[in-house]
Design an enzyme around this catalytic site. Sequence first.
Site, short mmCIF file in Angstrom:
data_model
loop_
_atom_site.label_atom_id
_atom_site.label_comp_id
_atom_site.label_asym_id
_atom_site.label_seq_id
_atom_site.Cartn_x
_atom_site.Cartn_y
_atom_site.Cartn_z
N GLY A 16 54.87 43.74 3.89
CA GLY A 16 54.18 43.57 2.51
C GLY A 16 52.84 42.91 2.86
N ALA A 19 49.04 46.86 4.33
CA ALA A 19 49.38 48.41 4.36
C ALA A 19 50.45 48.63 3.28
CB ALA A 19 49.87 48.72 5.64
N SER A 42 58.85 39.46 4.74
CA SER A 42 59.27 38.24 5.25
C SER A 42 58.16 37.24 5.18
CB SER A 42 59.78 38.44 6.34
OG SER A 42 59.85 37.13 7.06
N VAL A 50 43.84 39.24 8.43
CA VAL A 50 42.49 39.57 8.50
C VAL A 50 42.35 40.91 7.85
CG1 VAL A 50 41.71 38.04 10.36
CG2 VAL A 50 43.14 40.22 10.81
N LYS A 81 28.85 45.31 0.54
CA LYS A 81 28.54 45.57 2.04
C LYS A 81 27.74 47.09 1.77
CE LYS A 81 30.56 46.97 6.45
NZ LYS A 81 31.96 47.29 7.03
N VAL A 189 64.06 41.55 8.14
CA VAL A 189 64.87 42.65 8.46
C VAL A 189 65.42 42.14 10.04
CG1 VAL A 189 64.95 45.27 9.25
CG2 VAL A 189 63.65 44.49 7.24
N THR A 348 37.68 50.16 10.37
CA THR A 348 38.25 51.34 9.82
C THR A 348 39.65 51.30 9.48
OG1 THR A 348 38.25 51.67 12.22
CG2 THR A 348 36.82 53.04 10.91
P1 FAD Z 1 50.51 42.92 8.55
O1 FAD Z 1 49.40 42.29 7.75
O2 FAD Z 1 51.06 42.41 9.94
O3 FAD Z 1 51.91 42.91 7.78
C1 FAD Z 1 53.12 43.19 8.27
C2 FAD Z 1 54.27 43.02 6.99
O4 FAD Z 1 55.61 43.28 7.71
C3 FAD Z 1 54.05 41.32 6.57
O5 FAD Z 1 54.50 41.45 5.41
C4 FAD Z 1 55.65 41.03 7.48
O6 FAD Z 1 56.14 39.91 6.67
C5 FAD Z 1 56.34 42.18 7.55
N1 FAD Z 1 57.46 42.04 8.51
C6 FAD Z 1 57.23 42.47 9.96
N2 FAD Z 1 58.44 42.16 10.36
C7 FAD Z 1 59.23 42.09 9.41
C8 FAD Z 1 60.70 41.79 9.64
N3 FAD Z 1 61.43 41.93 10.49
N4 FAD Z 1 61.45 41.90 8.34
C9 FAD Z 1 60.69 41.76 7.16
N5 FAD Z 1 59.46 42.11 7.00
C10 FAD Z 1 58.68 41.97 8.39
N6 FAD Z 1 40.80 46.06 8.96
C11 FAD Z 1 39.64 46.39 8.36
O7 FAD Z 1 39.78 47.49 7.47
N7 FAD Z 1 38.42 45.66 8.31
C12 FAD Z 1 38.35 44.65 8.82
O8 FAD Z 1 37.25 43.76 8.80
C13 FAD Z 1 39.61 44.01 9.85
N8 FAD Z 1 39.43 43.24 10.66
C14 FAD Z 1 40.63 42.97 11.48
C15 FAD Z 1 40.26 41.93 12.26
C16 FAD Z 1 41.33 41.76 13.09
C17 FAD Z 1 41.28 40.80 14.41
C18 FAD Z 1 42.54 42.37 13.15
C19 FAD Z 1 43.77 42.07 14.23
C20 FAD Z 1 42.70 43.53 12.24
C21 FAD Z 1 41.68 43.57 11.53
N9 FAD Z 1 41.79 44.74 10.48
C22 FAD Z 1 40.90 45.20 9.60
C23 FAD Z 1 43.02 45.47 10.27
C24 FAD Z 1 43.66 45.10 9.00
O9 FAD Z 1 43.92 43.60 9.03
C25 FAD Z 1 45.03 45.73 8.99
O10 FAD Z 1 45.00 47.11 9.01
C26 FAD Z 1 45.66 45.34 7.63
O11 FAD Z 1 45.72 43.89 7.35
C27 FAD Z 1 47.02 45.98 7.41
O12 FAD Z 1 47.98 45.15 8.22
P2 FAD Z 1 49.41 45.51 8.19
O13 FAD Z 1 49.92 45.42 6.52
O14 FAD Z 1 49.64 46.89 8.78
O15 FAD Z 1 50.33 44.35 8.78
#
Ligand code: FAD
Length: 506
Positions: A16, A19, A42, A50, A81, A189, A348
């Site tokens: 959550g 993405a 979780s 970020v 922006k 999970v 991106t």
């Molecule tokens: P996460 O935010 O890590 O979410 C993962 C989810 O999965 C969480 O809810 C977690 O609780 C859940 N989860 C994981 N394991 C389990 C489990 N075992 N059981 C239940 N739940 C679980 N993108 C941009 O477009 N612009 C930016 O300026 C930018 N800056 C960034 C800077 C940095 C340093 C980084 C690292 C990334 C950046 N990004 C940026 C990328 C952006 O942060 C991510 O693409 C975006 O936040 C999506 O993350 P996510 O949802 O895939 O993962």
Amino acid sequence: MAVSAGPLREIAIIGGGSAGWMTAAALSDALGPDCQITLVESDAIGTVGVGEATIPPIRNFNQRLGIDEATFVRETAGSYKLGIEFVDWARKGRSYFHPFGQYGAEFDKVPFYHYWMRESLAGRTSGPIDDLSMCWAMAKAGKFAHPQADRRKIQSTFDYAYHFDAGLYAAYLRKFAEARGVKRIEGRVCDVSRDAESGFIESVTLESGETVGAEFFIDCSGFRGLLIEGALETGYENWQRWLPCDRAIAVPCTKQDKITPYTRSTAKEAGWQWRIPLQHRTGNGYVHCSEFISEDDATQTLISSLDGEALAEPRTLRFVTGRRRKFWEKNCVAIGLSAGFMEPLESTSLHLIQYGILRLIALMPGREMSPLLTQEYNAQTTTEYERIRDFLILHYKATTRDDAELWRYCSSMQIPDSLQYKIDHFRTSGMLVADERELFANPSWIAVYLGQDIIPERAPAIAEMRQQVPVAERMKAIAQAMQDAVAEMPEHADFLNQHCRSPLAI
Ligand code: FAD
């Protein structure tokens, strides 16, 4: 497992973060009420926290969901922006702007840039091409207004995106998705069950013992790739030889009065530092390569160059640049950080999430999971990742800095043939080679080539053949039109206050 044909009835999203909730919002909006969407996340694990800068297509995502812009900017404490200012990338003391929009304005059959290049190489221009970017004219004046639709006006030559608080965006989308029937389950999970014969994922089990089954799973679990890698072991293509940064230290600081309508990226000894202005704080981070700087030194570098007071303890994020070998495997698609990561240099990642979702909707499978759809999704996504990858590599490769090991490594590294081919065209004849599905269009490539001192040996030949066109006169008129237009625009901070002031803004 015998799978009956027909539309999907149950989809589970694991994760959550941005993405997970972007996927939940878009799918709940696009699919009919007969398909139950469940999202597992979780709080104990949390999100990456970020992801604050975006590129213009994000506007289409919001529009598709019917999210009003002013509401969105207010709810996410966002700002506007117009592009990214790159400081010290080509060499120390040199800056350039990557604008969201075109240079100049078209006034002939030959593109504006061709003429500018001809004039510049002949020594008939007085400054960089940035001087003819509407975005940069607005950005450096700290102004913002929406573009105009009338293509005869200079105010139609720019585009824009947002900076926003990613946590607030996810919370906003959660409300949106839950209002459309998405069921959220809190819990970690700890196990994934697969069908012994087909290898398809059948269910995930939470620490509480609860089991969540579905016909289709979307892995939004972040870097760990709980399903796509943990369960399905699809493998990872490592791109660190081209994009060597593997850590980021992130810290917010107090905001400045003048909220700049652009992101700043400053090249440092072992990476680069971002600065992202929001209404309630400024986001900062030092993306670096751990081989060339210790975590303590990187933290110190970041803290000493903030332009406000730090608002939290610095956080370290670790990553490996690259992508999953397969984004979709069996009955599971990876979206977000679970699919791959290419560092935030051109903002991106959220875009890749957006396009992953839109592609999935376009290729939505039935319960029988046609392998052809999987193949097409993987092919399209691979191409998209590789095109973005090449554009990012260009920033590292095209540097003349030799003051630090990272830059010496990057300027001499071998790059993908696909990128070398583009650079060769530009260097020899000023030509921009792109295909129409390229995310970054010609002005983006021009910005980085010229901004990082890749100068063509000659201008595109056709510009030399049209000596009768009164180019100098037209350029002067364009520069004047820009100046007049910017003078009439409001300050960015005033625009925010008037249309979308966040309650968090102080
Ligand atoms: P996460 O935010 O890590 O979410 C993962 C989810 O999965 C969480 O809810 C977690 O609780 C859940 N989860 C994981 N394991 C389990 C489990 N075992 N059981 C239940 N739940 C679980 N993108 C941009 O477009 N612009 C930016 O300026 C930018 N800056 C960034 C800077 C940095 C340093 C980084 C690292 C990334 C950046 N990004 C940026 C990328 C952006 O942060 C991510 O693409 C975006 O936040 C999506 O993350 P996510 O949802 O895939 O993962």
